[in-house]
Each structure stands twice: as structure tokens, then as C-alpha cells.
Design a protein around this motif. Sequence first.
Motif, mmCIF file in Angstrom:
data_model
loop_
_atom_site.group_PDB
_atom_site.id
_atom_site.type_symbol
_atom_site.label_atom_id
_atom_site.label_comp_id
_atom_site.label_asym_id
_atom_site.label_seq_id
_atom_site.Cartn_x
_atom_site.Cartn_y
_atom_site.Cartn_z
ATOM 1 N N GLU A 210 0.556 -1.333 0.022
ATOM 2 C CA GLU A 210 -0.127 -0.127 0.151
ATOM 3 C C GLU A 210 0.842 1.299 -0.123
ATOM 4 O O GLU A 210 0.708 2.229 -0.773
ATOM 5 C CB GLU A 210 -1.098 -0.073 1.255
ATOM 6 N N LYS A 211 2.025 1.341 0.762
ATOM 7 C CA LYS A 211 3.068 2.521 0.768
ATOM 8 C C LYS A 211 3.667 2.672 -0.536
ATOM 9 O O LYS A 211 3.971 3.464 -0.977
ATOM 10 C CB LYS A 211 3.898 2.194 1.868
ATOM 11 N N GLU A 212 3.917 1.481 -1.203
ATOM 12 C CA GLU A 212 4.524 1.477 -2.600
ATOM 13 C C GLU A 212 3.519 2.121 -3.668
ATOM 14 O O GLU A 212 3.823 3.081 -4.195
ATOM 15 C CB GLU A 212 4.871 0.189 -3.116
ATOM 16 N N LYS A 213 2.082 1.797 -3.330
ATOM 17 C CA LYS A 213 1.196 2.319 -4.370
ATOM 18 C C LYS A 213 1.091 3.640 -4.188
ATOM 19 O O LYS A 213 1.050 4.519 -5.126
ATOM 20 C CB LYS A 213 -0.271 1.418 -4.424
ATOM 21 N N SER A 214 0.928 4.188 -2.949
ATOM 22 C CA SER A 214 0.693 5.453 -2.494
ATOM 23 C C SER A 214 1.880 6.350 -2.715
ATOM 24 O O SER A 214 1.669 7.499 -3.544
ATOM 25 C CB SER A 214 0.566 5.721 -0.758
ATOM 26 N N ALA A 239 11.625 11.975 -4.357
ATOM 27 C CA ALA A 239 11.324 10.619 -4.286
ATOM 28 C C ALA A 239 12.213 9.770 -3.602
ATOM 29 O O ALA A 239 12.167 9.064 -2.626
ATOM 30 C CB ALA A 239 11.103 10.131 -5.839
ATOM 31 N N PHE A 240 13.499 9.986 -4.152
ATOM 32 C CA PHE A 240 14.610 9.031 -3.528
ATOM 33 C C PHE A 240 15.147 9.604 -2.066
ATOM 34 O O PHE A 240 15.559 8.778 -1.469
ATOM 35 C CB PHE A 240 15.729 9.112 -4.593
ATOM 36 N N ARG A 241 14.696 10.666 -1.799
ATOM 37 C CA ARG A 241 15.016 11.198 -0.409
ATOM 38 C C ARG A 241 14.231 10.434 0.523
ATOM 39 O O ARG A 241 14.433 10.160 1.667
ATOM 40 C CB ARG A 241 14.699 12.845 -0.236
ATOM 41 N N LYS A 242 12.771 10.326 0.067
ATOM 42 C CA LYS A 242 11.889 9.374 0.918
ATOM 43 C C LYS A 242 12.314 7.892 0.931
ATOM 44 O O LYS A 242 12.139 7.359 2.107
ATOM 45 C CB LYS A 242 10.407 9.452 0.475
ATOM 46 N N LEU A 243 12.934 7.441 -0.022
ATOM 47 C CA LEU A 243 13.243 5.967 0.088
ATOM 48 C C LEU A 243 14.438 5.901 0.626
ATOM 49 O O LEU A 243 14.842 4.755 1.366
ATOM 50 C CB LEU A 243 13.513 5.421 -1.656
ATOM 51 N N ASN A 244 15.649 6.651 0.292
ATOM 52 C CA ASN A 244 16.784 6.549 0.951
ATOM 53 C C ASN A 244 17.406 7.835 1.173
ATOM 54 O O ASN A 244 18.184 8.388 0.319
ATOM 55 C CB ASN A 244 17.661 5.553 -0.079
ATOM 56 N N ALA A 299 15.956 -6.530 -18.240
ATOM 57 C CA ALA A 299 14.675 -6.022 -18.061
ATOM 58 C C ALA A 299 14.356 -5.640 -16.603
ATOM 59 O O ALA A 299 13.482 -4.990 -16.367
ATOM 60 C CB ALA A 299 13.564 -7.060 -18.646
ATOM 61 N N ILE A 300 15.295 -6.171 -15.809
ATOM 62 C CA ILE A 300 15.108 -5.784 -14.285
ATOM 63 C C ILE A 300 16.136 -5.108 -13.766
ATOM 64 O O ILE A 300 17.323 -5.125 -14.292
ATOM 65 C CB ILE A 300 14.901 -7.167 -13.592
ATOM 66 N N PRO A 301 16.228 -4.392 -12.651
ATOM 67 C CA PRO A 301 17.272 -3.660 -11.753
ATOM 68 C C PRO A 301 18.329 -4.567 -11.591
ATOM 69 O O PRO A 301 18.102 -5.781 -11.240
ATOM 70 C CB PRO A 301 16.804 -3.315 -10.735
ATOM 71 N N VAL A 302 19.693 -4.082 -11.944
ATOM 72 C CA VAL A 302 20.938 -4.907 -11.582
ATOM 73 C C VAL A 302 21.586 -4.325 -10.560
ATOM 74 O O VAL A 302 22.047 -3.238 -10.293
ATOM 75 C CB VAL A 302 21.828 -4.861 -12.741
ATOM 76 N N LEU A 303 21.915 -5.058 -9.435
ATOM 77 C CA LEU A 303 22.512 -5.016 -8.281
ATOM 78 C C LEU A 303 24.169 -5.011 -8.356
ATOM 79 O O LEU A 303 24.523 -6.252 -8.915
ATOM 80 C CB LEU A 303 22.171 -5.758 -7.052
ATOM 81 N N LEU A 304 25.068 -4.167 -8.283
ATOM 82 C CA LEU A 304 26.408 -4.271 -8.590
ATOM 83 C C LEU A 304 27.304 -3.639 -7.601
ATOM 84 O O LEU A 304 26.714 -2.839 -6.637
ATOM 85 C CB LEU A 304 26.724 -3.231 -9.762
ATOM 86 N N ASN A 305 28.465 -4.027 -7.607
ATOM 87 C CA ASN A 305 29.509 -3.688 -6.513
ATOM 88 C C ASN A 305 30.754 -3.227 -7.143
ATOM 89 O O ASN A 305 31.207 -3.619 -8.203
ATOM 90 C CB ASN A 305 29.743 -4.996 -5.769
ATOM 91 N N VAL A 354 12.474 -4.600 -6.588
ATOM 92 C CA VAL A 354 12.236 -4.716 -8.047
ATOM 93 C C VAL A 354 11.047 -3.958 -8.519
ATOM 94 O O VAL A 354 10.818 -3.011 -9.494
ATOM 95 C CB VAL A 354 12.346 -5.876 -8.559
ATOM 96 N N ARG A 355 9.727 -4.061 -7.975
ATOM 97 C CA ARG A 355 8.503 -3.593 -8.331
ATOM 98 C C ARG A 355 8.437 -2.124 -8.106
ATOM 99 O O ARG A 355 7.974 -1.422 -9.110
ATOM 100 C CB ARG A 355 7.629 -4.310 -7.359
ATOM 101 N N LEU A 356 9.047 -1.759 -7.222
ATOM 102 C CA LEU A 356 8.691 -0.332 -6.873
ATOM 103 C C LEU A 356 10.006 0.432 -7.789
ATOM 104 O O LEU A 356 9.522 1.444 -8.411
ATOM 105 C CB LEU A 356 9.426 0.130 -5.402
ATOM 106 N N LEU A 357 11.097 -0.071 -7.844
ATOM 107 C CA LEU A 357 12.102 0.567 -8.810
ATOM 108 C C LEU A 357 11.502 0.622 -10.139
ATOM 109 O O LEU A 357 11.708 1.638 -11.057
ATOM 110 C CB LEU A 357 13.575 -0.062 -8.655
ATOM 111 N N LYS A 358 10.858 -0.543 -10.571
ATOM 112 C CA LYS A 358 10.171 -0.537 -12.079
ATOM 113 C C LYS A 358 9.050 0.545 -12.136
ATOM 114 O O LYS A 358 9.139 1.200 -13.244
ATOM 115 C CB LYS A 358 9.908 -2.064 -12.564
ATOM 116 N N GLY A 359 8.311 0.600 -11.350
ATOM 117 C CA GLY A 359 7.323 1.670 -11.177
ATOM 118 C C GLY A 359 7.911 3.066 -11.570
ATOM 119 O O GLY A 359 7.531 3.857 -12.159
ATOM 120 N N ILE A 360 9.018 3.307 -10.466
ATOM 121 C CA ILE A 360 9.583 4.496 -10.512
ATOM 122 C C ILE A 360 10.174 4.941 -12.019
ATOM 123 O O ILE A 360 10.164 5.991 -12.377
ATOM 124 C CB ILE A 360 10.599 4.873 -9.457
#
Length: 886
Positions: A210-214, A239-244, A299-305, A354-360
Amino acid sequence: MKNEGGKENNRHSTPGKKEAETLIQTVEDYRREKEILLALSNELTKVREKNDLLHLFKKGIKGLFYISHTIITLIDYKDETYTPFLLDNEGSPIRTHDRYQEMVHSRFSLNEPFIQSVLQASAPISFLLKEVMDLPQSPPFLQVNYEKGVTEILMTKLMKEGKPIGFLHIYTDKPEGFSAEFRSIINGIVPQISGAVSNILKNEELLKEEKEKSFLLDFSSEIAAVRTKDDLARAVHGAFRKLNPSGGFVIRRINEDKHTLSIYVYDMPNVKNRKIIKELENTSFEMNDGLQNRILNSAIPVLLNTEREIRRGITSTYLQYWKQLGIENFVGIRLRNGETNLGILLLDIDEINVRLLKGICAQISIAMANIIANDQVSKTQGEQAFLLDFSKDITRVRTREELQHAIFTVLDKTMHTKLAMIRVLEDDGIHLSAFMYDKSLFTKVKDQFDNMAAHRITVDEPYTAQVLASEEGIMFSVEEEIKSGNDYAGLWRSTGLKNMYALPLRVGDKSIGTIWILANRLSPLLVKGICAQISIAIANIQANEKLLTYKKKLEIENDYLKEQIKTIYNFSEIIGNGEAMQRVYRLISLVADSNTSVLITGETGTGKELVARAIHNASGRKDKLMVKVNCAALPANLIESELFGHERGAFTGATDRRIGKFELANNSTLFLDEIGELPPDAQAKLLRVIQERELERIGGKQTIRLDVRLIAATNRNLDEEVKAGRFRADLYFRLNVFPIHLPPLRERQEDIEPLANFFIQKYTRSTGRKIKSISPKVIQKLRSYTWPGNVRELEHLIERSILLAEDGKIDDLFIPESTGTDKTNPALLLNRSLDEVERSYIIETLKRCGGKISGTGSAADILKIPGNTLHSKMKKLGISKSDYFS
């Protein structure tokens, strides 16, 4: 002495009396334990969130028994660890320990002896800390608790559906602090605690969704107001200040050369070294550097180091900069509008949603595409306006001095560069001589330039011949020309500019000379336009005709840009974000980059071809067309020719050579739809081609090697087909390397409404009907229908409803009363009583109707019985809410 109840034994009691007292005490203990269990169970049924459960531990259990503190840990099977979930921060004696925060954020291994003994125990098990804390691989929290006076730990696993999901830890600082009564009570309430933890997790997941949708809704509103890059930067920053709050982001855009990316907008709040940021701002990075292209192709976010990518051999300078800036982990996501990659988003975060980042990113991509399109239109319109003004000025030019002044002015003010040389073709049509140049550009090599300028050249001079033969001109890289030994390149490099733009000067189809301009980067439209006007001025002919031609050309380009804007959003995608489709997406992402054969199964109308195209478009073969063959539509006598091709004269009617679908799909993907319909002969030949990766056309002798990625689809049960002898087992095993099963629409209740809205938008555009809303009653009917035709049937039903809708609202549907697929499979009813069959059918109907018993779209409506009758049947068959509400 004292017994387990703690009462004094009477030394003068007779044996019979002692036995009676013991029995009474046992009964009393049993009664007390039963009361405690009942009270705790009642409290556990009220648990909805962590604080409820924590309150139960602190007030309920601590109030009855002496314990120091309790925690709950959860298992993460992905990396085989367990982590703290519920902590008694106020009551824990270790909260003042130096390592407390470390324990709170640690991930403890499941593969060590201590926790394995807990997993293997069938009941709560206790340990003396001093005996286990120093054993090999024992978790450090045992030592930490011991150092704060805790002496013993009681542990038991929490279960869900027969699988451990976590552990209950209970600690005490008293010797032998866990009595048999306490252990029995804990063992009795563990199932309820497990259920409470499961409910908490489910509630937290729902709240998170629900938070993600909001969040996405708010972000969508902010993005809708974006018009410029600065607007986009502010919206993304917020947006990203709210997330991180502590992290940063960088958006890179693909440059016009389609080979490099540059910073578009960014925010790096923790970076103090502005010099590095400035260097990154002014640098373009190669797209195919082994990292950016991976992000763009995923097609999906990639986590990198950062450190790991450097060790992999990625040499792009930005990685070294990031290492200096202390950025360890980051996430890369492609920004894609339709089928067009716009750039990438890089986030300074450690975890992926993944779901939230793809929506953003979907919202950012749309905004970015709008800004780019608007900027391009504004830029083009500005350039067009400038060129029109320049053309008016240039038509008044009558002398070389006037033309020189006009050219020098426009190059300096508009393009911030200078003219290197204009050479004009002499009357003989062979030689070219210097017509105009800017001496100030070559002050460092004046003598050398003067000699070159005075020298007449011919149309056969290599560089001039290339330019005159080109349509749009040529861009020469100064550094590359230095390496190749170009005699002019030394002059070019002395200016400090990177590229030489050389274009032919033409009037109509007749070349009249060449123009050479040094610059780092020029607008192709501007350069081309200016050269056209210069050509007119030099030739001094038909200025008006040339101007009209050029204006027409600008109108065509403008129409093209407008058409491009209209079509920029024309893209399709698979609709559905439910759990069932998320599993499908995950399988697609796992298999897309490989060459593995894929077998897609599912009922008719579930979208098997869409999934096949998604796999192809996410693969390395996406640049080539996916070839499709519908095996069910091919006549038996033409299947072999269609798949493998034939030579001329191979059989009657073979008047020409035919290339088969396998050859057409070479280095691409071949999609074999309805593979279960292939006759046995064709199955055998198909198997050989798959195994050998080669074929011979019918009537041919040449062996043709193939590199084809196979994707097959069927709505049949191939296991059953193999058992029945209608499908070859060896072919089945070859195709079934990576199976993907598409769920029927009736199992995707959460996707029905988004799909309906998608089809409404689609057919309102194609039919010209304006549908403003769809009534809740219709949504309920959609959810209660079994959908034997799946998504395809839903699409056709929506199309029909749009045509029948009045007043811009769909308030009724014309769903078939019953279909063959609604009937229960008789094989499933064997060995079941009539009451059992009726009970199961009523429960399934209630589930499809969301628990609605009576009214429109209810279970009673579907079953064609009165609501009171259904209530009576439910009571008779013992059907409660827990049966049809998960």
C-alpha cells in the motif's frame, strides 16, 4: 524436600494419602497449564502487529514465568541465514552491550551445529550457554548474552505449512530456569505464535504494498507536472529522499551518437569532492563498456558492486571515481520508453525492490521522453527559425566580403566555432581553389596553412573525393586522422578541436565545392542548412527556388518529428503484477539471456506468444525478427516444407526453391506455437534438427548449419500426450529444458481489473467510443466468472461491452451462462461423496466471488439458488469464512 509444584511433603502422611495428594497436584497443574494455554491462545488470536506480540511476551509470559527476555528470528532461505525480527529492546539485558547493534543487524548461518540441532528437535530445546557458546561455529549472540548474565536459552522453531520460518528464543538468568510446565506451555502455544508471526509478515507485506502504491501515485502526480530537466531532477530528488535519505542518484542519457552516455541529471548529497563530479559531468562514457550495456540489456534492476566490477576488468573511469568517493554498492536500471532505450538510472543503495524501482523508472522514462521530445522540437524549431532568418540575410549577399562577414558571424555566434576552409570548383570541373577561410584559426601554424591554402587540388584528391561523393558530408576524428597519416591532420590538431566536419556544397545535383568546419560537436541540421545557403550565395542562382525547396524540406522534417512524437508511446507489454505473473517474469528474466530451449504451457488465451516475444526481446537476438510457426495451422503434407524448406522440383508443385522457417530464424528465435499438434513424422524430423543443429531442404543435398533458439508453446498436457503415444518422449525432453507455465486467468484474480482497464483504453481508441468508467458491479462479475477462454476471452468481452455501452459507462456485461470448461472433471470426483463434492464446489464459487454470498455477482447468483438456501447449505455442510477467505 519439594515436589514440582513446590509444596512440602508431609512426613507423617500414609502412602495412600501421598498418592492422593500427588494426583490432586497433577490435576491442579494440568488445570493451571490448560488455563494458561487458553489465555495465551486467546491473546495470540488478537495479534496483528509486532507490538501486539511483544506485549504478549512482556506482559503475558513474563507475568506468569520468570524469563529475562524473548526474541524471534526469521529464516531467509535465499542465503541460508536467520535474522532478528522481533526484539525486546527495553527488557533485554544485552541492550547495553557494545555488540548489541551488531547482533541486531547480523545474519546468522543456518548451516552450523547449534541451529541445526534446533531444527531437528521436535519440541522446545534448551541449552546452557557456557556449554555451547564456545563450540565451533556457534552464533556470537550466545557469548553476548552470557556476558550479560544470561545462563540458559530455550529455542523452538516456528512453522508454516510444514516448513520452518523462524525461531523463538527465550532467555533466563536463573539456573534451571525453564520448568517442565513452562516447556509444555511454550510447546502448546508455538503453533499460535507461528500463525501470529505469519499474520504479522502478511500484514507488513500488505502495508508495504500500500505504501508503494501510495508512493508511486504521489510520484506520478509530481512527474505529471515535469516539463524540464530541472523539474525532473527535483521530482526524482524528492522521491529518492523518501526511499533512501542518505543515497544519491545519477541519470545518464544516451547521446545522439548512440554509442555513449552522459550525465543528464544527478544528486549526490554525500559527495564532497566537487572536482570529481565536475569531471563526470563533462565526460561521455562508452555504452558498450561491459557494465552500462548490461544494464541497458536487462529488463530488471541490476545490483552491482564497485570493487567487483573493477576486478571483472571494467576499465571505465567512473568506477575508479566511485571507488574514490566511497560508493560500494549501487543499482542500475535501464530507462526505456516503448522499445527505445533512453538511458540508465544509477542508485546508491544496497537493496533492490524490483517492483517499486520498475514503477519509478517507468514514470521517469515517460517524463524523460517528453522532455527530450519537447527539447528536440524546441531545438529544431529554433534551428529552423534561425535558418530561415539566415536565408533571408544570405539572399542579399552580393560580394565575397559580405558573404564572408555573414558566414564568420553565424559560425561564431551560433556554433561557437570558425571556418577552416571553403574550396570552390573551378570552371574546368577538376580543380578546386581556396575561396574563403578564417586565418585566425591557424595562427600557431600560419606558414604551413598559407602553403596548403595556396595549393590547388583536384576532385581526385582522396579526402575531397570522399566528401564530394557523400550525401550528408563526413566527420573526421582529428586523433584518428593523425594516426592514419593525414597531411592536414597536424593543422587540425593545432586548433585544439576534436572533429573536422566536411560537407559538399551543391546547387541542385551539381557540386560547386566543399566546406570544412572544425568543432567538437555540431548540429547536423544547422550545418546542412547553412551549407545549403552558402551554396546558393556562392553560385548566386535561383535563390528563391532554393529557399522554397529548403522550406519544404523543413516542413517534411517537422512532419516527421510530429509523427515521431505521436508514435513515441506505441508500445505493448504483458499486463499483470500478481504473484503468479511475478513468478513468470522471474523465469523470463532467468532464461532470456541464454540460448536454452523454452517450453511455454498454459490454457488457450493465456498469452503464450506474448511471453515468447518477451523472452526474445530480452535476449541477445532481439535485433533480429522472431519467426513464428503455428503448427496447428499447417496441413500435414506441408509441415516439413514449411519448417525445413525445399528445393525446386523436390515434389509436384515445387516450382521454386523455398526457404524454411528454421533457416529464416538462423541467429534468431523460432517460436513453434501449438507444438502438440505436430504429427509423429514431423516430430521425428524436428528432433533431428534440434539435436544436430543442421538440416537439409527437401530434395536438397547441402547440409545447412543453424544457430536457432527454440521456444515452443502448447495448451496440451505433453506428459499425457507422451504416455498416450501421441508425442515423442525424446522430443518432449529436448523441448522441456526450461518450462514456463502460464496461469489461467481464473487464478489471477488480482490481474483481471488491470487487464480490463487496458483493453478499455485499447478499444476506446480503435472504436472511437469514449468510456469514462466501469461499474463495481461489472468488476465483481468479471472476478466471479471462470474465464475458460482466459485473457483472449476477456479482451473480446470488453470489446463487445464497449460497443454496447451507453452514456460512456460500462454497467453490464454479457457473460455466457456456462461453458464446457465450467464442468468439473469427472475423474476428480471419484471416491468422493455427494456432500463433499457439493461442499467443494460451493467453497470454490465463494472464493471466486470474494466471499459475497447473496446479491448481484454473488455465489448464490452464480449457483442460481436463493441466498437463504445457500446459507442453509453452508451451515449444513460446515462451511465457515476460514474456508473461503485466505
